[in-house]
Design an enzyme around this catalytic site. Sequence first.
Site, short mmCIF file in Angstrom:
data_model
loop_
_atom_site.label_atom_id
_atom_site.label_comp_id
_atom_site.label_asym_id
_atom_site.label_seq_id
_atom_site.Cartn_x
_atom_site.Cartn_y
_atom_site.Cartn_z
N SER A 13 0.83 -1.21 0.00
CA SER A 13 0.00 0.00 0.00
C SER A 13 0.87 1.26 0.00
O SER A 13 1.90 1.33 0.66
CB SER A 13 -0.90 0.00 1.24
OG SER A 13 -1.50 1.26 1.39
N LYS B 113 -14.10 -3.70 3.36
CA LYS B 113 -14.98 -2.52 3.28
C LYS B 113 -16.39 -2.79 3.82
O LYS B 113 -16.97 -1.92 4.46
CB LYS B 113 -15.03 -2.00 1.84
CG LYS B 113 -13.70 -1.36 1.42
CD LYS B 113 -13.79 -0.72 0.06
CE LYS B 113 -12.48 0.01 -0.24
NZ LYS B 113 -12.55 0.80 -1.45
N ASN C 223 -14.73 3.10 3.56
CA ASN C 223 -13.28 2.93 3.50
C ASN C 223 -12.55 3.70 4.59
O ASN C 223 -11.33 3.73 4.62
CB ASN C 223 -12.73 3.34 2.12
CG ASN C 223 -12.81 4.84 1.91
OD1 ASN C 223 -13.60 5.52 2.53
ND2 ASN C 223 -11.96 5.35 1.04
N ALA D 176 -15.55 0.24 -6.93
CA ALA D 176 -15.25 1.64 -7.28
C ALA D 176 -16.42 2.25 -8.05
O ALA D 176 -16.83 3.39 -7.81
CB ALA D 176 -13.97 1.70 -8.11
N ASN E 73 -21.13 -3.19 -18.17
CA ASN E 73 -20.22 -4.09 -17.46
C ASN E 73 -20.17 -5.44 -18.15
O ASN E 73 -21.15 -5.88 -18.74
CB ASN E 73 -20.69 -4.27 -16.00
CG ASN E 73 -19.66 -4.98 -15.16
OD1 ASN E 73 -18.50 -4.58 -15.15
ND2 ASN E 73 -20.06 -6.03 -14.46
N THR F 284 -20.12 -8.38 -16.86
CA THR F 284 -21.18 -9.23 -16.30
C THR F 284 -22.45 -8.38 -16.22
O THR F 284 -22.57 -7.49 -15.37
CB THR F 284 -20.77 -9.73 -14.89
OG1 THR F 284 -19.47 -10.30 -15.00
CG2 THR F 284 -21.74 -10.75 -14.35
N TYR G 123 -4.72 4.37 -11.20
CA TYR G 123 -3.61 5.33 -11.06
C TYR G 123 -2.24 4.70 -11.28
O TYR G 123 -1.22 5.39 -11.25
CB TYR G 123 -3.67 6.05 -9.70
CG TYR G 123 -3.62 5.15 -8.50
CD1 TYR G 123 -4.79 4.78 -7.85
CD2 TYR G 123 -2.41 4.68 -8.00
CE1 TYR G 123 -4.76 3.95 -6.75
CE2 TYR G 123 -2.37 3.85 -6.90
CZ TYR G 123 -3.55 3.49 -6.29
OH TYR G 123 -3.51 2.65 -5.20
P1 ATR Z 1 -13.07 -2.29 -7.83
O1 ATR Z 1 -13.38 -2.33 -6.37
O2 ATR Z 1 -11.75 -1.62 -8.15
O3 ATR Z 1 -14.19 -1.72 -8.63
P2 ATR Z 1 -13.89 -4.94 -8.56
O4 ATR Z 1 -15.04 -4.82 -7.63
O5 ATR Z 1 -13.11 -6.22 -8.57
O6 ATR Z 1 -12.82 -3.79 -8.29
O7 ATR Z 1 -14.42 -4.62 -10.04
C1 ATR Z 1 -13.63 -4.79 -11.18
C2 ATR Z 1 -14.42 -4.36 -12.40
O8 ATR Z 1 -13.60 -4.53 -13.55
C3 ATR Z 1 -15.67 -5.19 -12.61
O9 ATR Z 1 -16.66 -4.37 -13.17
C4 ATR Z 1 -15.19 -6.23 -13.63
O10 ATR Z 1 -16.20 -6.79 -14.43
P3 ATR Z 1 -17.06 -8.06 -13.92
O11 ATR Z 1 -18.10 -7.50 -13.01
O12 ATR Z 1 -17.62 -8.64 -15.14
O13 ATR Z 1 -16.09 -8.95 -13.22
C5 ATR Z 1 -14.30 -5.39 -14.49
N1 ATR Z 1 -13.31 -6.18 -15.23
C6 ATR Z 1 -12.19 -6.75 -14.76
N2 ATR Z 1 -11.53 -7.37 -15.75
C7 ATR Z 1 -12.25 -7.18 -16.89
C8 ATR Z 1 -12.09 -7.58 -18.25
N3 ATR Z 1 -11.03 -8.27 -18.65
N4 ATR Z 1 -13.03 -7.21 -19.14
C9 ATR Z 1 -14.10 -6.49 -18.75
N5 ATR Z 1 -14.32 -6.09 -17.47
C10 ATR Z 1 -13.40 -6.43 -16.55
#
Ligand code: ATR
Length: 530
Positions: free
Chosen positions: A256, A312, A337, A391, A410, A412, A474
């Site tokens: 971190s 969180k 957070n 996020a 998204n 998913t 970042y």
């Molecule tokens: P954070 O807290 O930083 O938002 P997270 O909750 O793990 O991290 O969310 C990651 C996001 O990146 C999700 O929206 C994820 O999509 P899924 O909900 O389908 O998992 C998205 N993400 C990560 N890798 C991806 C990829 N290769 N293609 C498209 N979306 C991706």
Amino acid sequence: MTRLCVPLTASTVDQMIADLDLAASSGADMIELRLDYLHEYDDASLRRLMAEAARFPIEVIATCRIANEGGRWEGDEMTRVSLLEAVGLLGPHYLDFEYAAWQNSANVRQKIGLVCEVNSESLRPRHKLILSAHDFEKTPTDLPALLAKMRNEPCHVVKLACKANHITDALAMLDAVRESAKHRPTIGLSMGEAGIISRILARKCGADLTFASLAGGKESAPGQIPVSDMRTLYRWDSIDAATQVYGVIGCPVAHSMSPAIFNASFAATSHNAVYLPLRVEPAYEDFAAFIDGCIARPWLDLRGCSVTIPHKQNLLRYVEEHGGFIEPLAARIGAANTLVLRPPDAGHEPHSLAAYNTDYRGAMDALIEGIGGQAQSLRDAEVLVLGAGGASRAIVAGLHDAGCRITICNRTASKAEQLAADFQATAITWERRHDQHPDILVQCTSIGMWPKVDESPLEQFDLPARTVVFETIYNPLQTKLLMQAGARGCRTINGAAMFINQAAAQYRLWTGRDAPRETMRQVVLTRLRG
Ligand code: ATR
């Protein structure tokens, strides 16, 4: 005054002499010569080593750690004792010897005791004896009793080093040190990532010394922090019994950036506080045990924590179960957070707890600043949010409050639909992300994050030049998406702004004062560019 001791673990006398120089110039108050690491030595080279050590205004501990207590010595016991006797004649300030081996043999007790004059009436023994015990597997349950037993022996200092399997083991070690130090100089360390707090807070607890490594990779035990980090990052010299404690709770937390940001901020504002990495295992019970443990120890003076993955939701649950304050938006987002703790005083009975979410505020401030406008300028703006994770949730809540028209896209689909339903937004499928022409694009997926820096969520970039592109990643500062947007002539906002803003908001919640933002910015940029 607790001293910083650097163990020297070189395998040759020449290298140990070179390391000695480095340790002294890096701010060590003491060095520990780990004779068990030496592959070759003779009387002349040991004499040279001790003569070199005497050139520095630092004290010397001589140790030849036996293998079953985490050392490298595998020779026979009498040779080991003879080596310590011989080195003892060369004048180290301390000899460290294992409590178990001490108890094992009257003959050994006599020999080591003689070197250290533990049985003489002399008030100023030539060498002080440290009796030590190590457990590389666990922290025994009754540390005070163990230290009391060790103090029954004729020694000058008692030392315990035990593996912390949970951060509460480190709290128990700090308690034991505080108590034992009232009777005899005491060293107590918890090994491993969860034990780091016992090393940094040794000074707050009145320990005789703490160990710090010469440099990363030169640790003699797991969890040792480089001496230069102890001095500069954790501001060792400014820690005292009144120092307030803050930290980042996560699992893992070793990488971190927050300790660097907040310790530099406390230094810049002359705030007597230290910010620590707090490794807490993922389960709610672990989180609760740690906060309960901190609250039960008013001397610790824990005032606040940044809380990151995977805790969180645990933070919200804990504050709710303990009747604390939860910022309404944090409750709606479903994640917090920031933990703020106030010790019991006339105004707060018995301890006050509050949970906030500074992610959304950090993001919204970065966005508003980035578009060079006011919060009102976001009203009715068309915003496309990529991603539906943690996020995104915080940012969508902020955008919703600002009156934006939000579309969520998204990978998913079900997660996009759920988030859209929670905040009156529209969900579209991942395939449709290229057809949109929003005023603002907010990138909340992990695509393009280090090390996969060649990836972008938009393979072809068809957004108009009027679109503002806001990136939440970042690391790196310039993602591929930002480069695509910059080439099109779009206004771009990188993830550092949001990251600094959310930290600045935490600083304000904890201290009631504005954060030294320029200091924070410098630390983040230096680290990311480095
Ligand atoms: P954070 O807290 O930083 O938002 P997270 O909750 O793990 O991290 O969310 C990651 C996001 O990146 C999700 O929206 C994820 O999509 P899924 O909900 O389908 O998992 C998205 N993400 C990560 N890798 C991806 C990829 N290769 N293609 C498209 N979306 C991706």
